[in-house]
Design a protein around this motif. Structure first.
Motif, PDB file in Angstrom:
ATOM      1  N   ASN A  14       0.852  -1.181   0.000  1.00  0.00           N
ATOM      2  CA  ASN A  14       0.000   0.000   0.000  1.00  0.00           C
ATOM      3  C   ASN A  14       0.894   1.240   0.000  1.00  0.00           C
ATOM      4  O   ASN A  14       1.796   1.352   0.817  1.00  0.00           O
ATOM      5  N   ILE A  15       0.631   2.158  -0.922  1.00  0.00           N
ATOM      6  CA  ILE A  15       1.469   3.366  -1.026  1.00  0.00           C
ATOM      7  C   ILE A  15       1.130   4.323   0.109  1.00  0.00           C
ATOM      8  O   ILE A  15       0.000   4.799   0.210  1.00  0.00           O
ATOM      9  N   ALA A  16       2.112   4.624   0.975  1.00  0.00           N
ATOM     10  CA  ALA A  16       1.863   5.513   2.109  1.00  0.00           C
ATOM     11  C   ALA A  16       2.271   6.942   1.780  1.00  0.00           C
ATOM     12  O   ALA A  16       1.732   7.894   2.340  1.00  0.00           O
ATOM     13  N   GLU A  17       3.232   7.081   0.921  1.00  0.00           N
ATOM     14  CA  GLU A  17       3.763   8.397   0.585  1.00  0.00           C
ATOM     15  C   GLU A  17       4.319   8.301  -0.828  1.00  0.00           C
ATOM     16  O   GLU A  17       4.853   7.256  -1.205  1.00  0.00           O
ATOM     17  N   SER A  18       4.225   9.387  -1.571  1.00  0.00           N
ATOM     18  CA  SER A  18       4.749   9.317  -2.930  1.00  0.00           C
ATOM     19  C   SER A  18       5.051  10.698  -3.450  1.00  0.00           C
ATOM     20  O   SER A  18       4.314  11.652  -3.184  1.00  0.00           O
ATOM     21  N   GLN A  19       6.151  10.834  -4.133  1.00  0.00           N
ATOM     22  CA  GLN A  19       6.485  12.091  -4.794  1.00  0.00           C
ATOM     23  C   GLN A  19       7.047  11.752  -6.149  1.00  0.00           C
ATOM     24  O   GLN A  19       7.757  10.754  -6.312  1.00  0.00           O
ATOM     25  N   GLN A  20       6.746  12.583  -7.119  1.00  0.00           N
ATOM     26  CA  GLN A  20       7.316  12.335  -8.441  1.00  0.00           C
ATOM     27  C   GLN A  20       7.619  13.648  -9.108  1.00  0.00           C
ATOM     28  O   GLN A  20       7.129  14.698  -8.692  1.00  0.00           O
ATOM     29  N   PHE A  21       8.452  13.588 -10.103  1.00  0.00           N
ATOM     30  CA  PHE A  21       8.843  14.803 -10.794  1.00  0.00           C
ATOM     31  C   PHE A  21       9.265  14.438 -12.212  1.00  0.00           C
ATOM     32  O   PHE A  21      10.015  13.480 -12.422  1.00  0.00           O
ATOM     33  N   ALA A  22       8.749  15.194 -13.187  1.00  0.00           N
ATOM     34  CA  ALA A  22       9.162  15.006 -14.575  1.00  0.00           C
ATOM     35  C   ALA A  22      10.071  16.167 -14.942  1.00  0.00           C
ATOM     36  O   ALA A  22       9.657  17.322 -14.888  1.00  0.00           O
ATOM     37  N   SER A  23      11.312  15.858 -15.268  1.00  0.00           N
ATOM     38  CA  SER A  23      12.293  16.895 -15.551  1.00  0.00           C
ATOM     39  C   SER A  23      12.189  17.345 -17.004  1.00  0.00           C
ATOM     40  O   SER A  23      12.391  16.540 -17.920  1.00  0.00           O
ATOM     41  N   HIS A  24      11.886  18.638 -17.194  1.00  0.00           N
ATOM     42  CA  HIS A  24      11.845  19.155 -18.563  1.00  0.00           C
ATOM     43  C   HIS A  24      13.243  19.258 -19.149  1.00  0.00           C
ATOM     44  O   HIS A  24      13.414  19.269 -20.355  1.00  0.00           O
ATOM     45  N   ASP A  25      14.237  19.342 -18.271  1.00  0.00           N
ATOM     46  CA  ASP A  25      15.610  19.507 -18.760  1.00  0.00           C
ATOM     47  C   ASP A  25      16.128  18.241 -19.419  1.00  0.00           C
ATOM     48  O   ASP A  25      16.787  18.288 -20.453  1.00  0.00           O
ATOM     49  N   THR A  26      15.856  17.105 -18.777  1.00  0.00           N
ATOM     50  CA  THR A  26      16.434  15.855 -19.291  1.00  0.00           C
ATOM     51  C   THR A  26      15.378  14.914 -19.854  1.00  0.00           C
ATOM     52  O   THR A  26      15.719  13.865 -20.395  1.00  0.00           O
TER      53      THR A  26
END
Lengths: 290, 290, 290, 290
Positions: free
Chosen positions: C36-48
């Protein structure tokens, strides 16, 4: 996106009772509707057992299509998890009613940044019980309406006007930009979750009139401000943003007040931006700020 | 100095009712005693009508001579202005008694910096009602004495030991480094102006037990600490130093507590340094920090 | 979790080229493995053009089972997206080698917090070209090894020892805690992505010896520190954490240095904690800190 | 003051080669002229051997009389110590010329605070090579003059206009409020010690165009701004004020730029206030800020 078609950015916020499979279900609906998750934050609150999420989703620029498809794909998910959710386009200006009194610093800060495109709000009306911010409102082309408050009747009329304006103007956010009147319980409830107030804060807290004078007398080394949702519990609503600034014994009450205003304007602006960007979610007495 | 003789640095602090000619009179006495003002700060308090001054004075290194001459030259001045004053050598370690309980963070911070010569204090004794800081004290070669407090009698005995230690060890400063007992009014008065306490501070303030838990529940965005003089008015003595640190909704109570300890250690260290450098002067309920 | 069985917390970090469906695929594998996902962060880098994610996952406490199931469920996903990933248990102490020189402040800060359980690292060895931190290491029960560096041969031998220790002791993180030697290009490459350095930072930057002296001469109003990954480009590796502190004209070079050390210790501690909690992901010349 | 006559507040700043007796001599002249020292700060620079002082003096409100008497009493002192000094009234608005270009944030901040009486300046002219700030200038009733700069001749003409305005309008302070042109060496020298520039600052520093883009690419965790005196050494003049703000990997170049502007406006305002209150004294390549 794989193709070069123009895209639209969507922001989805949601909350529900925590449990397994939520992210998978949500992301499935997004994929099914042809969206791509560009940004995502989530949080599971141990205090309330609730799950919170904010996603930015990119989709080929056929808004109605994506919105429609997404709602269709999401329906079984929201039903299954008894989910509260909201879909919005990124950067859409939030319709904001500003309540003001004599102080100009917060109003000026908000309108200057709105004009520069730094704050995604539009302000169809400023309501004030004083005339002081009129010229600023006019400079920034924002409708201004003055209604004096001399007694209880005036105050009731003022509040009725607030409610009417919220209704007529499709107001999504009410900002108390140093509006120095205490809102009636009825108005607090009517605006629950969409009215933000700013007030000075100190370590330790000072009750009563002229807090900067008290802060001076106690020789505080920091002054601060808190932006919070308005509730019937005066100045105690869920906190959205806080900040402090360093001072010392040599500051007069007047200088403390001026510096305090700088902090107030900065904190309120930050809170309004977070709200307007759909970053503020309520979790009981606290806020989740994504 | 004009000549190349070795010099001594003196620090002079004084206060009196404000009036014309004070600086001229003081600087005259310094010149007459052969000193040169290297640094000086002063402040006239509008709240109390008192004048405060801190000077660093350089004199050829015959301390007794300068001190003697200066006292002689100063006598008519202090008499004329009913002045409270104190002459000390710059950098002299201030004799400090530390009171501790279970928490180690403040004690560790103070002793580490004392050893590195970054804090002009010497610590002839740590008194604690718990054993937790014993090994740190031993590592830093500081005498440690444990006295359990199980009831009112123990507490009275502990306080009697504090007073005895202050007397026997020529203690100039008592630091409550997370000493979690409330001092009796008698001890507060006996230590007036020379006991510093550190406590957590929040915007808004929280009363009662487990403030970090309350801070978490209210979703504060800042946690802080205040170092202040001990008075009979619990946690409300004149403030010496304050600081805050930014937090967000994702911090657990445990993480808030740890970050709070970092701020507490930093704020207490700062306050102790100011006191030990003769930079803290009392002005009624507030402090002047030069 | 729905049931009351004891659970284990896992942390999953991953990155791949951005594209639709990643979150759905990952969350599907987690669900399939019973997490079960308790915490999550994500990021899509426009640079790479890369996608980064960090998840904390709760699973019934049969670690081997979850890990095995999850790897199985994840295999088609990682293959499809050419994903780099890592699964770890939350709070597992990261095996850390500390390199030191004469300065004690960073070593002391790290070891004190490790002992208090505030920093999830274990330190099987401190290697130093000076003896200064030996007693601190001994107090905190950390093996200490001294190897003098008098010339190029000594330095090569020291570096060989570093590499051998990394290998023998299963070192995951090398912390240069004010280790004042420039690493050879070979060592930088061997430790790529797992060596963190701390250095002072100023606005504007100062090149050459004694930067605090230069900072004093230029009258800077802020001094700071930067923690970054070690690369062959001296002091220019991807930044992990930075902070500053306010100073003024009255600070001597010695006082600036001491305050600078406070900031260095704080910034390094913060960076080490982020790394040890699997919060630092490399995105070309920059870091994503979740 | 002992009597109840209306008083005037004076501010005296001075510097000279350090030596014994200066404070006594100065305070003697103040007493002789009938003044009372309300506030005083001094600093002896070890770097240059110079002594600096700022005093606020209260005198019965017969300005000419006090000024005349004080000058007379001070004459032998300034002669003896080869003193540079300046006597001004507290709160007198400093005549300020603002140079602007396309950015509005600094101009808006200065004019808003001037109008509210929070900044003791008066602005008889804004000169700009763009039209962007015209409406703000008009709203705040400040004369605005536009002169396009298309080539070297235009630039020379613009600079000639600056010098003429400084002369005609009795300008005491020139503020480069994001005026993006490099001043000629001749203009730098003509404005030495009375022109303040604001520029972005980063840890580490970035040279060349679009520094916020570079900051983004390097993943800095802080962005900042520095206000400094203009010298021929571009962006390297004596520093007056600096500040930073925290950012992270998720900030776009546009968001970094906007936050950077907030810091720039705040730092410039602070520097202008310090200058206008006679708090900034030059000590070689550094400033003393009282």
């Amino acid at each position: 996106m794989a193709n070069d078609l123009p895209t639209t950015q969507w922001v989805l916020t949601l909350s529900c009772i925590d449990g397994p499979g939520i992210v998978h279900a949500i992301s499935g609906a997004i994929v099914a509707a042809g969206g791509n998750i560009a940004e995502s934050q989530q949080f599971a609150s141990h205090d309330t057992g609730r799950f919170f999420m904010r996603l930015q989703v990119e989709a080929v620029a056929q808004p109605d299509t994506f919105e429609g498809r997404f709602e269709q794909a999401l329906a079984p998910v929201t039903e299954r998890y008894h989910m509260t959710w909201r879909l919005d386009t990124v950067g859409r200006p939030v319709r904001t009613l500003i309540l003001a009194s004599t102080a100009t610093h917060c109003v000026n800060d908000l309108l200057y940044r709105r004009r520069g495109g730094q704050l995604p709000i539009e302000v169809p009306l400023i309501l004030s019980n004083h005339e002081t911010v009129r010229d600023i409102a006019e400079f920034y082309d924002v409708p201004f309406e003055h209604r004096a408050i001399a007694g209880a009747d005036d105050k009731a009329a003022f509040e009725a006007r607030v409610l009417a304006a919220v209704d007529e103007l499709d107001i999504e956010l009410v900002v108390l930009a140093r509006y120095m009147q205490i809102l009636s319980p009825g108005l607090c409830e009517a605006l629950a979750g969409k009215a933000i107030n700013i007030h000075h804060s100190f370590l330790p807290g000072f009750k009563g009139a002229n807090p900067y004078k008290q802060a001076h007398q106690r020789g505080v080394k920091l002054i601060g401000a808190t932006a919070h949702f308005v509730t019937t519990d005066l100045d105690e609503g869920p906190i959205i943003e806080q900040d402090t600034i360093r001072v010392d014994h040599s500051y007069s009450v007047r200088e403390l007040t001026q510096l305090g205003q700088d902090v107030e304007a900065r904190v309120l602006r930050h809170a309004v931006r977070s709200f307007a960007e759909n970053r503020v979610l309520a979790d009981g007495d606290r806020t989740i700020i994504f």
